[in-house]
Write a protein that holds these residues in place. Structure first.
Motif, PDB file in Angstrom:
ATOM      1  N   GLU A  83       0.854  -1.192   0.000  1.00 26.71           N
ATOM      2  CA  GLU A  83       0.000   0.000   0.000  1.00 26.71           C
ATOM      3  C   GLU A  83       0.885   1.236   0.000  1.00 26.71           C
ATOM      4  OE1 GLU A  83      -3.407   2.341   2.563  1.00 26.71           O
ATOM      5  OE2 GLU A  83      -2.809   0.344   3.180  1.00 26.71           O
ATOM      6  N   LEU A  84       0.552   2.185  -0.861  1.00 27.12           N
ATOM      7  CA  LEU A  84       1.329   3.406  -1.046  1.00 27.12           C
ATOM      8  C   LEU A  84       0.430   4.615  -0.851  1.00 27.12           C
ATOM      9  CD1 LEU A  84       3.834   5.011  -2.139  1.00 27.12           C
ATOM     10  CD2 LEU A  84       2.907   4.590  -4.415  1.00 27.12           C
ATOM     11  N   VAL A  85       0.935   5.614  -0.136  1.00 29.87           N
ATOM     12  CA  VAL A  85       0.255   6.900   0.008  1.00 29.87           C
ATOM     13  C   VAL A  85       1.136   7.951  -0.655  1.00 29.87           C
ATOM     14  CG1 VAL A  85      -0.485   8.685   1.632  1.00 29.87           C
ATOM     15  CG2 VAL A  85      -0.990   6.284   2.105  1.00 29.87           C
ATOM     16  N   ILE A  86       0.518   8.787  -1.490  1.00 29.14           N
ATOM     17  CA  ILE A  86       1.236   9.875  -2.156  1.00 29.14           C
ATOM     18  C   ILE A  86       0.615  11.189  -1.715  1.00 29.14           C
ATOM     19  CG2 ILE A  86       1.949  10.868  -4.364  1.00 29.14           C
ATOM     20  CD1 ILE A  86       1.434   8.086  -5.623  1.00 29.14           C
ATOM     21  N   VAL A  87       1.463  12.134  -1.269  1.00 32.44           N
ATOM     22  CA  VAL A  87       0.991  13.425  -0.770  1.00 32.44           C
ATOM     23  C   VAL A  87       1.654  14.543  -1.565  1.00 32.44           C
ATOM     24  CG1 VAL A  87       0.686  14.868   1.275  1.00 32.44           C
ATOM     25  CG2 VAL A  87       0.918  12.388   1.541  1.00 32.44           C
ATOM     26  N   ASP A  88       0.830  15.360  -2.214  1.00 34.06           N
ATOM     27  CA  ASP A  88       1.331  16.505  -2.986  1.00 34.06           C
ATOM     28  C   ASP A  88       0.162  17.441  -3.242  1.00 34.06           C
ATOM     29  OD1 ASP A  88       2.374  18.261  -5.026  1.00 34.06           O
ATOM     30  OD2 ASP A  88       3.876  16.723  -5.453  1.00 34.06           O
ATOM     31  N   ASN A 104       5.357  21.692   5.382  1.00 38.48           N
ATOM     32  CA  ASN A 104       6.239  21.154   4.363  1.00 38.48           C
ATOM     33  C   ASN A 104       6.487  19.657   4.609  1.00 38.48           C
ATOM     34  OD1 ASN A 104       8.529  20.718   6.065  1.00 38.48           O
ATOM     35  ND2 ASN A 104       9.083  22.863   5.868  1.00 38.48           N
ATOM     36  N   GLY A 105       7.066  19.000   3.639  1.00 35.86           N
ATOM     37  CA  GLY A 105       7.262  17.563   3.711  1.00 35.86           C
ATOM     38  C   GLY A 105       8.131  17.115   4.880  1.00 35.86           C
ATOM     39  N   LEU A 106       9.104  17.918   5.253  1.00 33.62           N
ATOM     40  CA  LEU A 106       9.951  17.544   6.380  1.00 33.62           C
ATOM     41  C   LEU A 106       9.192  17.627   7.705  1.00 33.62           C
ATOM     42  CD1 LEU A 106      13.258  19.259   5.237  1.00 33.62           C
ATOM     43  CD2 LEU A 106      12.599  16.857   5.008  1.00 33.62           C
ATOM     44  N   SER A 107       8.386  18.652   7.877  1.00 35.27           N
ATOM     45  CA  SER A 107       7.545  18.748   9.069  1.00 35.27           C
ATOM     46  C   SER A 107       6.545  17.601   9.109  1.00 35.27           C
ATOM     47  CB  SER A 107       6.782  20.077   9.105  1.00 35.27           C
ATOM     48  OG  SER A 107       7.670  21.155   9.176  1.00 35.27           O
ATOM     49  N   PHE A 108       6.036  17.241   7.941  1.00 34.88           N
ATOM     50  CA  PHE A 108       5.112  16.121   7.831  1.00 34.88           C
ATOM     51  C   PHE A 108       5.777  14.832   8.336  1.00 34.88           C
ATOM     52  CE2 PHE A 108       3.363  12.719   5.000  1.00 34.88           C
ATOM     53  CZ  PHE A 108       2.069  12.716   5.501  1.00 34.88           C
ATOM     54  N   LEU A 109       6.995  14.592   7.920  1.00 33.04           N
ATOM     55  CA  LEU A 109       7.712  13.382   8.352  1.00 33.04           C
ATOM     56  C   LEU A 109       8.024  13.412   9.848  1.00 33.04           C
ATOM     57  CD1 LEU A 109      10.154  12.826   5.375  1.00 33.04           C
ATOM     58  CD2 LEU A 109       8.109  11.505   5.949  1.00 33.04           C
ATOM     59  N   GLU A 110       8.306  14.594  10.389  1.00 27.81           N
ATOM     60  CA  GLU A 110       8.611  14.718  11.818  1.00 27.81           C
ATOM     61  C   GLU A 110       7.414  14.320  12.692  1.00 27.81           C
ATOM     62  OE1 GLU A 110       9.967  18.696  12.421  1.00 27.81           O
ATOM     63  OE2 GLU A 110      11.977  18.254  11.643  1.00 27.81           O
ATOM     64  N   ASP A 127       5.663  15.335  -1.106  1.00 26.28           N
ATOM     65  CA  ASP A 127       6.310  16.521  -1.647  1.00 26.28           C
ATOM     66  C   ASP A 127       7.018  17.235  -0.495  1.00 26.28           C
ATOM     67  OD1 ASP A 127       7.052  18.638  -3.247  1.00 26.28           O
ATOM     68  OD2 ASP A 127       5.046  19.494  -3.404  1.00 26.28           O
ATOM     69  N   ILE A 128       8.079  17.950  -0.785  1.00 24.04           N
ATOM     70  CA  ILE A 128       8.790  18.706   0.243  1.00 24.04           C
ATOM     71  C   ILE A 128       8.147  20.072   0.445  1.00 24.04           C
ATOM     72  CG2 ILE A 128      10.983  19.797   0.859  1.00 24.04           C
ATOM     73  CD1 ILE A 128      11.027  16.789   1.181  1.00 24.04           C
ATOM     74  N   GLU A 129       7.832  20.761  -0.629  1.00 30.79           N
ATOM     75  CA  GLU A 129       7.240  22.094  -0.560  1.00 30.79           C
ATOM     76  C   GLU A 129       5.721  22.006  -0.682  1.00 30.79           C
ATOM     77  OE1 GLU A 129       8.788  25.003   0.023  1.00 30.79           O
ATOM     78  OE2 GLU A 129      10.681  23.941   0.228  1.00 30.79           O
ATOM     79  N   PHE A 146      -3.372  12.163  -1.611  1.00 33.40           N
ATOM     80  CA  PHE A 146      -3.887  13.281  -0.833  1.00 33.40           C
ATOM     81  C   PHE A 146      -3.240  14.572  -1.309  1.00 33.40           C
ATOM     82  CE2 PHE A 146      -4.397   9.671   1.980  1.00 33.40           C
ATOM     83  CZ  PHE A 146      -5.664   9.877   2.504  1.00 33.40           C
ATOM     84  N   ASP A 147      -4.032  15.632  -1.372  1.00 37.88           N
ATOM     85  CA  ASP A 147      -3.479  16.954  -1.678  1.00 37.88           C
ATOM     86  C   ASP A 147      -3.352  17.790  -0.411  1.00 37.88           C
ATOM     87  OD1 ASP A 147      -6.117  17.559  -1.174  1.00 37.88           O
ATOM     88  OD2 ASP A 147      -6.495  18.518  -3.091  1.00 37.88           O
ATOM     89  N   ASP A 148      -3.661  17.200   0.734  1.00 38.31           N
ATOM     90  CA  ASP A 148      -3.568  17.881   2.026  1.00 38.31           C
ATOM     91  C   ASP A 148      -2.794  16.989   2.995  1.00 38.31           C
ATOM     92  OD1 ASP A 148      -4.887  18.204   4.922  1.00 38.31           O
ATOM     93  OD2 ASP A 148      -4.901  20.134   3.876  1.00 38.31           O
ATOM     94  N   SER A 149      -1.708  17.514   3.564  1.00 32.78           N
ATOM     95  CA  SER A 149      -0.856  16.704   4.432  1.00 32.78           C
ATOM     96  C   SER A 149      -1.550  16.303   5.730  1.00 32.78           C
ATOM     97  CB  SER A 149       0.452  17.439   4.734  1.00 32.78           C
ATOM     98  OG  SER A 149       0.193  18.721   5.257  1.00 32.78           O
ATOM     99  N   TYR A 150      -2.456  17.132   6.234  1.00 36.66           N
ATOM    100  CA  TYR A 150      -3.158  16.781   7.476  1.00 36.66           C
ATOM    101  C   TYR A 150      -4.104  15.604   7.253  1.00 36.66           C
ATOM    102  CZ  TYR A 150      -1.248  21.147   9.193  1.00 36.66           C
ATOM    103  OH  TYR A 150      -0.388  22.143   9.557  1.00 36.66           O
ATOM    104  N   ASP A 151      -4.827  15.599   6.137  1.00 38.01           N
ATOM    105  CA  ASP A 151      -5.699  14.469   5.812  1.00 38.01           C
ATOM    106  C   ASP A 151      -4.871  13.203   5.609  1.00 38.01           C
ATOM    107  OD1 ASP A 151      -7.926  16.129   5.894  1.00 38.01           O
ATOM    108  OD2 ASP A 151      -8.004  16.389   3.713  1.00 38.01           O
ATOM    109  N   ALA A 152      -3.738  13.340   4.956  1.00 40.97           N
ATOM    110  CA  ALA A 152      -2.858  12.190   4.738  1.00 40.97           C
ATOM    111  C   ALA A 152      -2.366  11.641   6.065  1.00 40.97           C
ATOM    112  CB  ALA A 152      -1.673  12.595   3.861  1.00 40.97           C
ATOM    113  N   TRP A 153      -1.990  12.516   6.977  1.00 38.65           N
ATOM    114  CA  TRP A 153      -1.478  12.080   8.272  1.00 38.65           C
ATOM    115  C   TRP A 153      -2.524  11.252   9.023  1.00 38.65           C
ATOM    116  CZ3 TRP A 153      -2.584  12.885  13.476  1.00 38.65           C
ATOM    117  CH2 TRP A 153      -1.599  12.453  14.359  1.00 38.65           C
TER     118      TRP A 153
END
Length: 70
Positions: free
Chosen positions: A4-9, A62-68, A55-57, A34-41
């Motif tokens: 299963e893969l999730v793509i966020v951008d 941003n993508g780094l905050s998302f990963l944190e 995506d990073i930007e 997902f086009d929204d990082s909060y929904d993806a999370w």
């Protein structure tokens, strides 16, 4: 075993291209975009996919905050 893969951008163009490319790989099963990082999370916390592409930007987070958040 299919993965299963999730793509966020935020870009629908890039989401579409990434989804088509991932779908062509024999090991990828379910793809959720997902086009929204909060929904993806939220989705990731509930469904626990094996892979996430982000995506990073992005606006809002941003993508780094998302990963944190993990």
């Amino acid at each position: 075993m299919k993965l299963e893969l999730v793509i966020v951008d935020e870009s629908h163009l890039w989401l579409s291209l990434a989804e088509k490319l991932a779908a062509s790989h024999p090991l990828v099963g379910k793809i959720t975009t997902f086009d929204d990082s909060y929904d993806a999370w939220v989705h990731i916390q509930i469904n626990k996919p094996q892979f996430v592409i982000s995506d990073i930007e992005m606006p809002g987070m941003n993508g780094l905050s998302f990963l944190e958040m993990f």
